[in-house]
Design a protein around this motif. Structure first.
Motif, short mmCIF file in Angstrom:
data_model
loop_
_atom_site.label_atom_id
_atom_site.label_comp_id
_atom_site.label_asym_id
_atom_site.label_seq_id
_atom_site.Cartn_x
_atom_site.Cartn_y
_atom_site.Cartn_z
N ARG A 70 0.82 -1.21 0.00
CA ARG A 70 0.00 0.00 0.00
C ARG A 70 0.86 1.27 0.00
NH1 ARG A 70 -1.14 3.57 3.54
NH2 ARG A 70 -0.09 2.39 5.19
N SER A 71 1.87 1.30 0.89
CA SER A 71 2.67 2.52 1.01
C SER A 71 3.66 2.71 -0.13
CB SER A 71 3.44 2.50 2.35
OG SER A 71 4.36 1.42 2.38
N GLY A 72 4.07 1.60 -0.76
CA GLY A 72 5.04 1.72 -1.84
C GLY A 72 4.42 1.84 -3.20
N PHE A 73 3.21 1.27 -3.37
CA PHE A 73 2.62 1.22 -4.71
C PHE A 73 1.14 1.58 -4.74
CE2 PHE A 73 5.98 -1.89 -4.15
CZ PHE A 73 6.88 -1.50 -5.12
N GLY A 74 0.58 1.96 -3.59
CA GLY A 74 -0.81 2.37 -3.54
C GLY A 74 -0.94 3.87 -3.68
N ARG A 75 -1.91 4.44 -2.98
CA ARG A 75 -2.16 5.87 -3.10
C ARG A 75 -1.00 6.71 -2.62
NH1 ARG A 75 -8.49 6.56 -1.08
NH2 ARG A 75 -9.44 5.33 -2.78
N THR A 76 -0.30 6.21 -1.60
CA THR A 76 0.85 6.98 -1.10
C THR A 76 2.15 6.58 -1.79
OG1 THR A 76 1.17 5.35 0.68
CG2 THR A 76 -0.24 7.26 1.16
N GLY A 77 2.06 5.72 -2.81
CA GLY A 77 3.26 5.25 -3.48
C GLY A 77 4.04 6.37 -4.15
N TYR A 78 3.34 7.33 -4.73
CA TYR A 78 4.04 8.44 -5.41
C TYR A 78 4.86 9.25 -4.41
CZ TYR A 78 1.39 7.46 -9.63
OH TYR A 78 0.87 6.85 -10.74
N PHE A 79 4.30 9.44 -3.21
CA PHE A 79 5.06 10.15 -2.18
C PHE A 79 6.29 9.35 -1.77
CE2 PHE A 79 5.92 10.50 2.40
CZ PHE A 79 6.34 11.82 2.45
N THR A 80 6.11 8.05 -1.55
CA THR A 80 7.23 7.20 -1.14
C THR A 80 8.33 7.19 -2.19
OG1 THR A 80 5.74 5.77 0.14
CG2 THR A 80 7.89 4.86 -0.46
N GLN A 81 7.93 7.05 -3.47
CA GLN A 81 8.92 6.95 -4.54
C GLN A 81 9.58 8.30 -4.83
OE1 GLN A 81 9.79 4.09 -5.60
NE2 GLN A 81 8.10 2.83 -4.87
N SER A 82 8.98 9.39 -4.37
CA SER A 82 9.54 10.72 -4.63
C SER A 82 10.44 11.22 -3.49
CB SER A 82 8.42 11.73 -4.88
OG SER A 82 7.62 11.90 -3.71
N LEU A 83 10.62 10.42 -2.45
CA LEU A 83 11.49 10.84 -1.35
C LEU A 83 12.91 11.07 -1.88
CD1 LEU A 83 10.37 8.36 1.48
CD2 LEU A 83 9.91 10.82 1.36
N PRO A 84 13.60 12.08 -1.35
CA PRO A 84 14.96 12.38 -1.83
C PRO A 84 15.99 11.38 -1.30
CG PRO A 84 14.38 13.85 -0.03
CD PRO A 84 13.14 13.05 -0.32
N VAL A 85 15.67 10.12 -1.47
CA VAL A 85 16.53 9.02 -1.02
C VAL A 85 16.51 7.95 -2.10
CG1 VAL A 85 17.00 7.36 0.83
CG2 VAL A 85 15.82 9.50 1.36
N LYS A 86 17.59 7.24 -2.27
CA LYS A 86 17.60 6.16 -3.25
C LYS A 86 16.53 5.12 -2.90
CE LYS A 86 21.14 4.40 -5.07
NZ LYS A 86 22.41 3.67 -5.35
N GLY A 87 15.89 4.62 -3.94
CA GLY A 87 14.82 3.66 -3.71
C GLY A 87 15.29 2.44 -2.95
N GLY A 88 16.50 2.00 -3.23
CA GLY A 88 17.03 0.84 -2.53
C GLY A 88 17.15 1.07 -1.03
N THR A 89 17.45 2.30 -0.64
CA THR A 89 17.55 2.62 0.78
C THR A 89 16.18 2.53 1.45
OG1 THR A 89 19.42 4.11 0.35
CG2 THR A 89 18.27 4.37 2.44
N VAL A 90 15.16 3.04 0.76
CA VAL A 90 13.79 2.95 1.29
C VAL A 90 13.38 1.49 1.41
CG1 VAL A 90 11.39 3.55 0.88
CG2 VAL A 90 13.18 5.18 0.28
N PHE A 91 13.70 0.71 0.39
CA PHE A 91 13.35 -0.71 0.41
C PHE A 91 14.02 -1.42 1.58
CE2 PHE A 91 14.58 -5.05 -0.57
CZ PHE A 91 13.35 -5.64 -0.80
N ARG A 92 15.31 -1.18 1.77
CA ARG A 92 16.02 -1.84 2.85
C ARG A 92 15.47 -1.46 4.21
NH1 ARG A 92 20.60 -1.29 -0.76
NH2 ARG A 92 20.90 0.84 -0.02
N ALA A 93 15.05 -0.19 4.35
CA ALA A 93 14.47 0.23 5.62
C ALA A 93 13.14 -0.48 5.89
CB ALA A 93 14.27 1.75 5.63
N LYS A 94 12.31 -0.58 4.86
CA LYS A 94 11.03 -1.26 5.02
C LYS A 94 11.23 -2.75 5.32
CE LYS A 94 8.11 1.81 2.23
NZ LYS A 94 7.10 2.03 3.27
N LEU A 95 12.15 -3.38 4.60
CA LEU A 95 12.42 -4.79 4.84
C LEU A 95 13.06 -4.98 6.22
CD1 LEU A 95 12.54 -7.71 3.84
CD2 LEU A 95 14.79 -7.19 2.86
#
Length: 268
Positions: A70-95
């Motif tokens: 939901r947070s990565g690919f749902g309604r808030t996905g655009y916000f998550t993907q637009s964070l000024p951080v590399k996507g891999g860093t966001v993924f590792r934090a979530k995992l």
């Protein structure tokens, strides 16, 4: 930055996780209340209580996987993907947060298991062995290094499932699966599951050893899958070492998921 993202994940998901932990504890309590009644009710209560405690870890992983979707690919996905951080860093934090929550769920499940055992001691004629008895049996049957290795392998198997779940959701949202919609992650997970079964089978063939009883001690003994299949028996007292190939698959999935978050995510 990773610590900040982990803190954010904690703040976002602590309420549903707390609710899950509380609901499981309530189910365990209700099951324990049936133990003093004896007969069929006691058996039913024990099954419910133990089953709830066992399901806590996978339930927590599923809950956070749904939040990851939901947070990565749902309604808030655009916000998550637009964070000024590399996507891999966001993924590792979530995992990483899923792994931390899974370990916390495991600890809570153990606590609930101890509660169940104590109630069983009070209520039933026969109760399962306690921590001291289990530890004594384990140390009598195997050396300390093997006990530590088995514990680490058990923890590793808890960790690999969030990797497979998050991999399926991430790859399932790449452009190649855009036409499948919500079915993309499901198709990928089915493919991962089948691949794990095939590679595990091959691993059992290539690594003809397992952990089992060698006399009075637990040790590494021969395990030949083809012989087992030919004779038509199953060595349920042997844990084949070939299953460790699952960890290799998990490592590949982890690398591929980070790459996907860095370059291939396609929001719909």
């Amino acid at each position: 930055m990773t610590s900040t993202l982990l803190k954010h994940e904690w703040l976002r998901t602590r309420a549903p996780l707390g609710a899950l932990f509380g609901i499981i504890a309530l189910v365990v309590l209700l099951g324990c209340l049936l133990l003093p009644l004896g007969s069929i009710l006691a058996t039913f209560g024990l099954i419910v209580a133990v089953g709830a405690a066992i399901l806590l870890v996978p339930a927590a992983q599923f809950l956070l996987t749904a939040d990851f979707w939901r947070s990565g690919f749902g309604r808030t996905g655009y916000f998550t993907q637009s964070l000024p951080v590399k996507g891999g860093t966001v993924f590792r934090a979530k995992l990483g947060w899923n792994v931390i929550a899974s370990l916390a769920a495991l600890v809570w499940a153990v606590v609930l298991g101890l509660v169940i055992r104590q109630v069983a001691v009070w209520s039933l004629d026969a109760a399962p062995p306690g921590p001291r008895e289990l530890w004594q049996q384990a140390t009598d049957a195997m050396p300390a290094w093997m006990l530590l290795a088995l514990a680490l392998l058990f923890l590793a198997y808890i960790v690999v499932w969030p990797i497979f779940y998050y991999f399926s959701v991430s790859i399932g949202h790449e452009k190649r699966f855009a036409g499948l919609g919500a079915g993309g992650p499901i198709v990928v997970f089915v493919g991962v599951y089948l691949a794990v079964q095939v590679v595990t089978f091959l691993g059992l063939l290539v690594i003809p050893f397992g952990i089992g009883m060698d006399g009075n001690q637990l040790g590494v003994i021969p395990f030949h899958l083809l012989d087992e299949m030919t004779v038509g028996t199953s060595s349920s007292d042997v844990m084949p070492l070939g299953v460790v190939v699952v960890l290799v698959i998990a490592a590949v999935c982890l690398w591929r998921s980070v790459r996907s978050w860095n370059h291939k995510i396609a929001l719909r």
